[in-house]
Design an enzyme around this catalytic site. Sequence first.
Site, PDB file in Angstrom:
ATOM      1  N   HIS A   1     -38.494 -83.016 114.567  1.00 15.61           N
ATOM      2  CA  HIS A   1     -39.827 -82.416 114.733  1.00 15.61           C
ATOM      3  C   HIS A   1     -40.092 -81.456 113.579  1.00 15.61           C
ATOM      4  O   HIS A   1     -41.138 -81.531 112.925  1.00 15.61           O
ATOM      5  CB  HIS A   1     -39.931 -81.677 116.068  1.00 15.61           C
ATOM      6  CG  HIS A   1     -41.119 -80.750 116.172  1.00 15.61           C
ATOM      7  ND1 HIS A   1     -42.410 -81.221 116.304  1.00 15.61           N
ATOM      8  CD2 HIS A   1     -41.217 -79.402 116.119  1.00 15.61           C
ATOM      9  CE1 HIS A   1     -43.248 -80.180 116.341  1.00 15.61           C
ATOM     10  NE2 HIS A   1     -42.549 -79.064 116.220  1.00 15.61           N
TER      11      HIS A   1
ATOM     12  N   ASP B   1     -60.492 -86.864  87.046  1.00 11.83           N
ATOM     13  CA  ASP B   1     -59.413 -87.341  87.923  1.00 11.83           C
ATOM     14  C   ASP B   1     -58.250 -86.384  87.754  1.00 11.83           C
ATOM     15  O   ASP B   1     -58.360 -85.389  87.040  1.00 11.83           O
ATOM     16  CB  ASP B   1     -58.991 -88.777  87.544  1.00 11.83           C
ATOM     17  CG  ASP B   1     -58.311 -89.491  88.718  1.00 11.83           C
ATOM     18  OD1 ASP B   1     -57.445 -88.863  89.364  1.00 11.83           O
ATOM     19  OD2 ASP B   1     -58.647 -90.654  89.004  1.00 11.83           O
TER      20      ASP B   1
ATOM     21  N   TRP C   1     -33.606 -78.255 111.653  1.00 13.59           N
ATOM     22  CA  TRP C   1     -34.317 -78.687 110.438  1.00 13.59           C
ATOM     23  C   TRP C   1     -33.748 -78.017 109.195  1.00 13.59           C
ATOM     24  O   TRP C   1     -33.972 -78.479 108.089  1.00 13.59           O
ATOM     25  CB  TRP C   1     -35.819 -78.426 110.559  1.00 13.59           C
ATOM     26  CG  TRP C   1     -36.257 -77.038 110.199  1.00 13.59           C
ATOM     27  CD1 TRP C   1     -36.297 -75.968 111.025  1.00 13.59           C
ATOM     28  CD2 TRP C   1     -36.713 -76.575 108.927  1.00 13.59           C
ATOM     29  NE1 TRP C   1     -36.731 -74.866 110.338  1.00 13.59           N
ATOM     30  CE2 TRP C   1     -37.007 -75.208 109.052  1.00 13.59           C
ATOM     31  CE3 TRP C   1     -36.919 -77.186 107.674  1.00 13.59           C
ATOM     32  CZ2 TRP C   1     -37.481 -74.430 107.994  1.00 13.59           C
ATOM     33  CZ3 TRP C   1     -37.382 -76.400 106.620  1.00 13.59           C
ATOM     34  CH2 TRP C   1     -37.663 -75.045 106.792  1.00 13.59           C
TER      35      TRP C   1
ATOM     36  N   SER D   1     -41.160 -86.339  95.274  1.00 11.50           N
ATOM     37  CA  SER D   1     -42.603 -86.522  95.420  1.00 11.50           C
ATOM     38  C   SER D   1     -43.350 -85.200  95.248  1.00 11.50           C
ATOM     39  O   SER D   1     -44.369 -85.129  94.545  1.00 11.50           O
ATOM     40  CB  SER D   1     -42.894 -87.133  96.793  1.00 11.50           C
ATOM     41  OG  SER D   1     -44.224 -86.924  97.159  1.00 11.50           O
ATOM     42  N   SER D   2     -42.821 -84.142  95.863  1.00 11.49           N
ATOM     43  CA  SER D   2     -43.484 -82.839  95.755  1.00 11.49           C
ATOM     44  C   SER D   2     -43.488 -82.325  94.327  1.00 11.49           C
ATOM     45  O   SER D   2     -44.484 -81.773  93.858  1.00 11.49           O
ATOM     46  CB  SER D   2     -42.777 -81.800  96.622  1.00 11.49           C
ATOM     47  OG  SER D   2     -43.015 -82.055  97.954  1.00 11.49           O
TER      48      SER D   2
ATOM     49  N   HIS E   1     -37.613 -69.846 101.912  1.00 11.22           N
ATOM     50  CA  HIS E   1     -38.654 -68.851 102.130  1.00 11.22           C
ATOM     51  C   HIS E   1     -39.889 -69.082 101.273  1.00 11.22           C
ATOM     52  O   HIS E   1     -41.000 -69.068 101.788  1.00 11.22           O
ATOM     53  CB  HIS E   1     -38.167 -67.409 102.074  1.00 11.22           C
ATOM     54  CG  HIS E   1     -39.180 -66.556 102.768  1.00 11.22           C
ATOM     55  ND1 HIS E   1     -39.269 -66.497 104.139  1.00 11.22           N
ATOM     56  CD2 HIS E   1     -40.237 -65.875 102.309  1.00 11.22           C
ATOM     57  CE1 HIS E   1     -40.321 -65.787 104.478  1.00 11.22           C
ATOM     58  NE2 HIS E   1     -40.923 -65.395 103.389  1.00 11.22           N
TER      59      HIS E   1
ATOM     60  N   GLU F   1     -40.837 -71.827 100.473  1.00 14.51           N
ATOM     61  CA  GLU F   1     -41.426 -72.989 101.141  1.00 14.51           C
ATOM     62  C   GLU F   1     -42.455 -72.591 102.199  1.00 14.51           C
ATOM     63  O   GLU F   1     -43.499 -73.208 102.313  1.00 14.51           O
ATOM     64  CB  GLU F   1     -40.301 -73.829 101.773  1.00 14.51           C
ATOM     65  CG  GLU F   1     -40.755 -74.884 102.762  1.00 14.51           C
ATOM     66  CD  GLU F   1     -41.477 -76.050 102.124  1.00 14.51           C
ATOM     67  OE1 GLU F   1     -41.440 -76.166 100.883  1.00 14.51           O
ATOM     68  OE2 GLU F   1     -42.084 -76.833 102.871  1.00 14.51           O
TER      69      GLU F   1
ATOM     70  N   TYR G   1     -44.368 -70.113 102.134  1.00 19.65           N
ATOM     71  CA  TYR G   1     -45.599 -69.728 101.437  1.00 19.65           C
ATOM     72  C   TYR G   1     -46.268 -70.919 100.790  1.00 19.65           C
ATOM     73  O   TYR G   1     -47.489 -70.948 100.629  1.00 19.65           O
ATOM     74  CB  TYR G   1     -45.321 -68.590 100.448  1.00 19.65           C
ATOM     75  CG  TYR G   1     -45.026 -67.339 101.227  1.00 19.65           C
ATOM     76  CD1 TYR G   1     -46.071 -66.593 101.763  1.00 19.65           C
ATOM     77  CD2 TYR G   1     -43.737 -66.980 101.550  1.00 19.65           C
ATOM     78  CE1 TYR G   1     -45.823 -65.497 102.556  1.00 19.65           C
ATOM     79  CE2 TYR G   1     -43.477 -65.889 102.347  1.00 19.65           C
ATOM     80  CZ  TYR G   1     -44.516 -65.154 102.845  1.00 19.65           C
ATOM     81  OH  TYR G   1     -44.272 -64.086 103.650  1.00 19.65           O
TER      82      TYR G   1
ATOM     83  N   SER H   1     -60.635 -69.149 102.178  1.00 17.72           N
ATOM     84  CA  SER H   1     -61.433 -68.376 101.223  1.00 17.72           C
ATOM     85  C   SER H   1     -62.638 -69.146 100.708  1.00 17.72           C
ATOM     86  O   SER H   1     -63.531 -68.564 100.094  1.00 17.72           O
ATOM     87  CB  SER H   1     -60.565 -67.957 100.028  1.00 17.72           C
ATOM     88  OG  SER H   1     -59.462 -67.215 100.476  1.00 17.72           O
TER      89      SER H   1
ATOM     90  N   HIS I   1     -33.621 -62.500 104.759  1.00 17.52           N
ATOM     91  CA  HIS I   1     -34.046 -62.021 106.079  1.00 17.52           C
ATOM     92  C   HIS I   1     -33.925 -63.122 107.131  1.00 17.52           C
ATOM     93  O   HIS I   1     -34.093 -62.863 108.308  1.00 17.52           O
ATOM     94  CB  HIS I   1     -35.471 -61.421 106.046  1.00 17.52           C
ATOM     95  CG  HIS I   1     -36.561 -62.393 105.788  1.00 17.52           C
ATOM     96  ND1 HIS I   1     -37.705 -62.074 105.113  1.00 17.52           N
ATOM     97  CD2 HIS I   1     -36.704 -63.680 106.124  1.00 17.52           C
ATOM     98  CE1 HIS I   1     -38.492 -63.131 105.042  1.00 17.52           C
ATOM     99  NE2 HIS I   1     -37.907 -64.103 105.650  1.00 17.52           N
ATOM    100  N   HIS I   2     -33.642 -64.354 106.697  1.00 23.62           N
ATOM    101  CA  HIS I   2     -33.393 -65.427 107.658  1.00 23.62           C
ATOM    102  C   HIS I   2     -31.960 -65.397 108.163  1.00 23.62           C
ATOM    103  O   HIS I   2     -31.601 -66.172 109.043  1.00 23.62           O
ATOM    104  CB  HIS I   2     -33.653 -66.792 107.015  1.00 23.62           C
ATOM    105  CG  HIS I   2     -35.092 -67.011 106.686  1.00 23.62           C
ATOM    106  ND1 HIS I   2     -35.973 -67.571 107.571  1.00 23.62           N
ATOM    107  CD2 HIS I   2     -35.810 -66.726 105.581  1.00 23.62           C
ATOM    108  CE1 HIS I   2     -37.176 -67.635 107.015  1.00 23.62           C
ATOM    109  NE2 HIS I   2     -37.105 -67.121 105.806  1.00 23.62           N
TER     110      HIS I   2
ATOM    111  N   THR J   1     -50.850 -59.485 101.930  1.00 28.08           N
ATOM    112  CA  THR J   1     -51.445 -60.290 103.001  1.00 28.08           C
ATOM    113  C   THR J   1     -52.550 -59.494 103.684  1.00 28.08           C
ATOM    114  O   THR J   1     -53.611 -60.039 104.020  1.00 28.08           O
ATOM    115  CB  THR J   1     -50.370 -60.703 104.017  1.00 28.08           C
ATOM    116  OG1 THR J   1     -49.243 -61.199 103.308  1.00 28.08           O
ATOM    117  CG2 THR J   1     -50.882 -61.767 104.947  1.00 28.08           C
TER     118      THR J   1
ATOM    119  N   LYS K   1     -55.704 -59.626 101.761  1.00 37.05           N
ATOM    120  CA  LYS K   1     -56.448 -60.858 101.995  1.00 37.05           C
ATOM    121  C   LYS K   1     -57.256 -60.780 103.282  1.00 37.05           C
ATOM    122  O   LYS K   1     -58.444 -61.103 103.306  1.00 37.05           O
ATOM    123  CB  LYS K   1     -55.490 -62.035 102.079  1.00 37.05           C
ATOM    124  CG  LYS K   1     -54.969 -62.442 100.727  1.00 37.05           C
ATOM    125  CD  LYS K   1     -54.061 -63.624 100.836  1.00 37.05           C
ATOM    126  CE  LYS K   1     -53.917 -64.271  99.486  1.00 37.05           C
ATOM    127  NZ  LYS K   1     -55.151 -64.873  99.004  1.00 37.05           N
TER     128      LYS K   1
ATOM    129  N   ARG L   1     -33.238 -70.769 121.193  1.00 34.62           N
ATOM    130  CA  ARG L   1     -33.906 -71.997 120.768  1.00 34.62           C
ATOM    131  C   ARG L   1     -32.904 -73.139 120.675  1.00 34.62           C
ATOM    132  O   ARG L   1     -31.700 -72.924 120.747  1.00 34.62           O
ATOM    133  CB  ARG L   1     -34.600 -71.767 119.423  1.00 34.62           C
ATOM    134  CG  ARG L   1     -33.649 -71.570 118.270  1.00 34.62           C
ATOM    135  CD  ARG L   1     -34.344 -71.055 117.026  1.00 34.62           C
ATOM    136  NE  ARG L   1     -35.012 -72.103 116.276  1.00 34.62           N
ATOM    137  CZ  ARG L   1     -35.297 -72.014 114.966  1.00 34.62           C
ATOM    138  NH1 ARG L   1     -35.007 -70.930 114.288  1.00 34.62           N
ATOM    139  NH2 ARG L   1     -35.909 -72.993 114.343  1.00 34.62           N
TER     140      ARG L   1
END
Lengths: 532, 183
Positions: A79, A108, A144, A171-172, A255, A257, A259, A270, A304-305, A330, A333, A452
């Site tokens: 998931h 293009d 994951w 790909s990314s 991390h 990622e 963002y 925006s 921090h993870h 943040t 924003k 979890r």
Amino acid sequence: MAAVHGDVHDHGHDDHHPTGISRWLTTTNHKDIGTMYLWFSLAMFFTGGFLAMGIRAELFQPGIQILEPELFNSFTTLHGLIMVFGAIMPAFVGFANWQVPMMIGAPDMAFARMNLWSFWLLPIAATLLVSSFFVPGGAAAGGWTFYPPLSTQGGLGVDMMIFAVHILGASSIMGAINIITTILNMRAPGMKLMDMPLFVWTWLITAYLLVLVMPVLAGTVTMLLTDRHFGTSFFNAAGGGDPVLFQHIFWFFGHPEVYIMILPSFGIVSEVIPTFSRKPLFGYSSMVYATASIAILSCVVWAHHMFTAGMPTVAQLFFMYATMLIAVPTGVKVFNWTATMWQGAMSFETPMLFAIGFIFLFVIGGFSGVICAIVPIDIQVQDTYYVIAHFHYVLVSGSLFALFAGAYYWIPKWTGRMYDEKLGKLHFWLSMIFFNLTFFVQHFLGLAGMPRRIPDYALQFADFNMISSIGAFGFGLSQVLFVYIMIKTIRSGEKAPEKPWDGATTLEWTHLPTPAPYHSFEKPPVFKPTVH
Amino acid sequence: MLSRAKIRDNLTMMKKLLIFSIVMFVFGYAMVPFYEKFCEVAGINNLLQPDKMVKDMEVDEERLVTVEFDANVRGLPWDFKPLQRSVKFHPGETIEVMYEITNHLDREITGQAIPSYTPRYLDKHLRKFECFCFTRQVLKPKETRVMPVQFVIEPTLPSHLHTLTISYTFFELPVGAKAVSEK
């Protein structure tokens, strides 16, 4: 931003392209590829959603009812992987493909054929991921984040996952290189960097983050692969490796990622907020600088993870303060979006509803993020449903809601047809209610200590879990409504006016007819910046 | 169509970004030695280096702590056990205990022991002067070996701790692999 001028009907000729299936297999047109990206990510969204429904069905009641623990673990693992790499990221790349060339006045993407490659790698990776459920040993089940030693054990399913991550990463990276080159080299004459719409800005910064960290992820999974099959010991304690090292390298990617998944949604919001407030975006340049600071800060907060993995107090303090610092840009924003709406002539069509819902719920997710950043609290809530609630508030009501806002906002430009406003609003309200029903109660479960990734739970968690599951089923069904609305729009929607949103100021609305012609801006538009 | 100059510009940009991606891929690998060095310098995870002897360490006669010994093997046909289950002593006293390993196989096997302490931050108060885990152990076929661990628990140990555990797990080293202690 850009003043309206030039004849809107300047284009619209030369619409020839192959038809039928060969159009889609061989197309290098940015709009076709964007469409394929979006359909692909929608399919993956429902695949990942199916797994989520399985998880919530198992957690509907205490005890083991429908999923054996091993399969449950595979469900949570896949998931996460499918939603992150298959649904959210490709959806944003789809938006970039459609919108970036049109918003900067380019004909293009810079590398049309590479674009084709980066799309067609995705179905291969998705096939690997989904089919890993049917190999002996089942799909990867170590979460994951595939921490060793679980991921250095495990069967063929883990290898398939590793290859899938390799392919998705490639790909990314190709997609990001394409987007950076397009934005930097192919803007309409006269459009300076600080004239670009914010969606383009956020994607430029996101693409830089992608080329910065995706190769590190590729390196990490390569180490995992050689640990599994070629006798290296990067993460294997027996051979002198260190599993905690994996966590450091993984989160150095992981991390930024998160963002990568939220910055483009800041961009979409925006665009939507000023359009429906009929005011220019408040604090354009501070928005750009805030986006850049978030991107830079995101590279120095990874640990921090892993506060509970063991780390000196000095390091914990550094990562705690650095993480809390992200709340500042943040907050800038959120302030700017609110100030844009302030005294605006607001109207509340579906894209605007999703954008406001985004701000409201993303702020809740942001606050719970600051709470998780505090070391003593994080040690308490580590690996509990509080964390699950936190990142679903930023990823579902953040990224996903922004994607919905963008889809409703641009679908008239893409198809020349309007969506059904009543159904769109219904989709918003159902999503809003069921989303909160699903995830708000998970804060309570997490604070009370429910872990979890476990298919069973203690009896005191039963009521909130049942509420959460009912919310999840409702949320899942509401998304079927989204597909219905989109298909109805494409097949039989009312013809959209040339400019359905009177507050829109970007090039695709001011300089192109609706629907956008197959080839747009073959002659670069005349761009005159307005003062921000 | 794009002008030739534009196409050239784009390709230059692609090359730069591809090189940057490759550099970042290498950077991922460079983090491995970097972390090792960082931990060594910062004294993190420093379980496999002998500590310096301290002369005249103060002995806390007031209290007694119990240290229990544990031994495990993973993927190795060895017998591995401490010769005493536990020791009771005053913090500050230097203690020596013996472990015994036996190789039951008909071939030479190399192993590395990795320590693990309970409670988790015991390593801050534990000084080890001698240990079989500081080097790899090569056992000939059917060989039995008795090896010492010499350590002291510092009197700085928090007073609520009474029972501590020192545990070792032996892993087989693949042929040609470097032992942790030799890195």
